[in-house]
Design a protein around this motif. Structure first.
Motif, short mmCIF file in Angstrom:
data_model
loop_
_atom_site.label_atom_id
_atom_site.label_comp_id
_atom_site.label_asym_id
_atom_site.label_seq_id
_atom_site.Cartn_x
_atom_site.Cartn_y
_atom_site.Cartn_z
N ILE A 86 0.84 -1.20 0.00
CA ILE A 86 0.00 0.00 0.00
C ILE A 86 0.87 1.26 0.00
N SER A 87 1.95 1.24 0.79
CA SER A 87 2.85 2.38 0.84
C SER A 87 3.54 2.62 -0.50
N LEU A 88 3.97 1.54 -1.16
CA LEU A 88 4.64 1.67 -2.45
C LEU A 88 3.70 2.21 -3.52
N GLU A 89 2.44 1.83 -3.44
CA GLU A 89 1.47 2.29 -4.45
C GLU A 89 1.22 3.79 -4.36
N ARG A 90 1.57 4.40 -3.24
CA ARG A 90 1.42 5.85 -3.10
C ARG A 90 2.53 6.61 -3.83
N LEU A 91 3.63 5.93 -4.14
CA LEU A 91 4.80 6.60 -4.73
C LEU A 91 4.64 6.67 -6.24
N THR A 92 3.69 7.44 -6.70
CA THR A 92 3.37 7.49 -8.13
C THR A 92 4.42 8.23 -8.96
N SER A 93 5.24 9.06 -8.34
CA SER A 93 6.24 9.82 -9.09
C SER A 93 7.66 9.35 -8.79
N THR A 94 7.79 8.08 -8.35
CA THR A 94 9.09 7.52 -7.98
C THR A 94 9.30 6.17 -8.67
N ASP A 95 10.49 5.97 -9.22
CA ASP A 95 10.83 4.69 -9.85
C ASP A 95 11.47 3.73 -8.85
N LYS A 96 12.37 4.29 -8.04
CA LYS A 96 13.13 3.47 -7.09
C LYS A 96 13.08 4.11 -5.70
N LEU A 97 13.11 3.27 -4.70
CA LEU A 97 13.12 3.74 -3.32
C LEU A 97 14.36 3.19 -2.63
N VAL A 114 9.96 0.19 -7.26
CA VAL A 114 8.60 0.57 -6.86
C VAL A 114 7.56 -0.06 -7.77
N LEU A 115 7.82 -0.10 -9.07
CA LEU A 115 6.85 -0.65 -10.02
C LEU A 115 6.58 -2.12 -9.76
N HIS A 116 7.67 -2.90 -9.61
CA HIS A 116 7.52 -4.34 -9.42
C HIS A 116 7.43 -4.75 -7.95
N LYS A 117 7.53 -3.75 -7.06
CA LYS A 117 7.37 -3.98 -5.61
C LYS A 117 8.28 -5.11 -5.13
N LYS A 118 9.57 -4.89 -5.31
CA LYS A 118 10.56 -5.91 -4.98
C LYS A 118 11.88 -5.25 -4.61
N VAL A 119 12.55 -5.79 -3.58
CA VAL A 119 13.89 -5.32 -3.25
C VAL A 119 14.86 -5.88 -4.29
N GLU A 120 15.55 -4.98 -5.00
CA GLU A 120 16.51 -5.39 -6.02
C GLU A 120 17.90 -5.62 -5.43
N TYR A 121 18.19 -4.90 -4.38
CA TYR A 121 19.55 -4.90 -3.84
C TYR A 121 19.44 -4.60 -2.35
N ARG A 122 20.14 -5.40 -1.56
CA ARG A 122 20.18 -5.14 -0.12
C ARG A 122 21.51 -5.62 0.41
N THR A 123 22.20 -4.76 1.14
CA THR A 123 23.49 -5.13 1.68
C THR A 123 23.74 -4.34 2.95
N SER A 124 24.64 -4.84 3.79
CA SER A 124 24.94 -4.18 5.06
C SER A 124 26.42 -4.32 5.38
N LEU A 125 26.92 -3.35 6.14
CA LEU A 125 28.30 -3.35 6.60
C LEU A 125 28.34 -2.62 7.94
N PRO A 126 29.38 -2.81 8.73
CA PRO A 126 29.51 -2.04 9.97
C PRO A 126 29.50 -0.54 9.68
N ASP A 127 29.02 0.23 10.64
CA ASP A 127 28.95 1.68 10.47
C ASP A 127 30.28 2.28 10.03
N SER A 128 31.37 1.73 10.52
CA SER A 128 32.70 2.26 10.20
C SER A 128 33.06 2.10 8.73
N LEU A 129 32.33 1.23 8.01
CA LEU A 129 32.61 0.99 6.58
C LEU A 129 31.49 1.55 5.70
#
Length: 307
Positions: A86-97, A114-129
């Motif tokens: 529902i939140s993503l469907e509100r982003l009518t003027s956005t391609d990526k979040l 946003v269009l396909h409602k899917k995480v394309e990329y997700r990664t994490s590192l320590p704050d120091s990096l």
């Protein structure tokens, strides 16, 4: 009714972009938001915003209003919860979040289609990096922008640079696909398969690991692919596009991925989910994107039918 294609003799007509697309590079409209109020998350968010905007990697949209922030919940596979949809469907003027958060000493970046409602990329590192985290993401975005350029750009030209013979508008699943290409001038030629709805990775059909010389002289004809390679219509019904670019200069910036047993090159790595990106940013991505946009292109679409 199945879409028909105009065929002049045995040559597929060109589908050139109108003048309003010439001379500009398409970029994604990206909303960059922090999902936590920590100082570290806000700093990373602001730094990414500035880098995307200043390097022309995207068009950063204004900060979302409170009514647009909504809920951002995704499972391990990158699928959103019902509230997040529902939140993503509100982003009518956005391609990526792009979502930035910090938790337990880790900085996390999630890039959502946003269009396909899917995480394309997700990664994490320590704050120091965090700088490395941002660098890895920008490398991923560079490749997404090249994909966008290959899919959506191309300059029109009153004289066609390329001619295509023996290409049909429909194929049966598993049927071999082979066509002949001729250049009206001396050109480097790049032929790319664009999967339906841009859900898959683009594939470089020419040059390939057997036909690695893609400089075609005026009047020469090249069969793509040659008899050493098998290129077949996918096993499921779809409507894919093939785009052929004519360039005076070689695109040396291409980063290709392929194994020895592969016939064709993948232009982009698969999306990275839950792990640190190991992809180095493409240094000359803006140069390559500009080269793609400025090259005359011909495009055709073919439909794959089930058996």
């Amino acid at each position: 009714m199945m879409k028909h294609f105009l065929i002049l003799s045995s040559i597929i007509s060109l589908s050139l972009f109108s003048s309003d697309k010439v001379g500009r590079l398409p970029v994604y409209r990206i909303a960059v938001e922090a999902t936590s109020s920590s100082k570290e998350a806000i700093t990373i968010r602001d730094f990414i915003r500035e880098k995307i905007q200043s390097t022309g990697r995207g068009l950063v949209t204004p900060t979302l209003k409170e009514s647009e922030l909504g809920v951002w919940e995704f499972d391990k596979e990158g699928n959103p919860s019902e509230k997040t949809i529902i939140s993503l469907e509100r982003l009518t003027s956005t391609d990526k979040l792009l979502l930035v958060s910090t938790e337990d000493g880790q900085a996390v970046i999630s890039f959502v289609d946003v269009l396909h409602k899917k995480v394309e990329y997700r990664t994490s590192l320590p704050d120091s990096l965090s700088k490395t985290l941002v660098s890895d993401f920008l490398g991923f975005l560079d490749k997404k922008n090249i994909y966008l350029a290959l899919s959506e750009t191309g300059s029109g030209s009153p004289n066609a640079q390329l001619r295509i013979n023996s290409l049909k508008s429909t194929y049966i699943a598993g049927e071999p696909i082979r066509f002949e290409i001729e250049s009206a001038e001396d050109n480097y030629v790049y032929v790319v398969l664009i999967p339906e709805n841009q859900k898959g990775e683009p594939v470089l059909l020419f040059p390939n690991q057997f036909q690695n010389d893609n400089f075609i002289r005026k009047g020469d004809r090249v069969t793509i692919p040659d008899k050493r390679i098998s290129f077949k219509a996918s096993s499921t019904p779809s409507k894919d596009r093939i785009r052929a670019f004519a360039s005076r200069e070689e695109w040396k910036e291409f980063q290709l991925r392929g194994k020895k047993e592969d016939s064709f090159y993948r232009l982009l790595p698969p999306a990275v989910t839950g792990t640190k990106a190991s992809i180095k940013p493409m240094v000359a991505s803006n140069t390559l994107t500009a080269s793609i946009e400025q090259s005359p292109v011909m495009e055709w679409e073919y439909q794959i039918l089930s058996r």
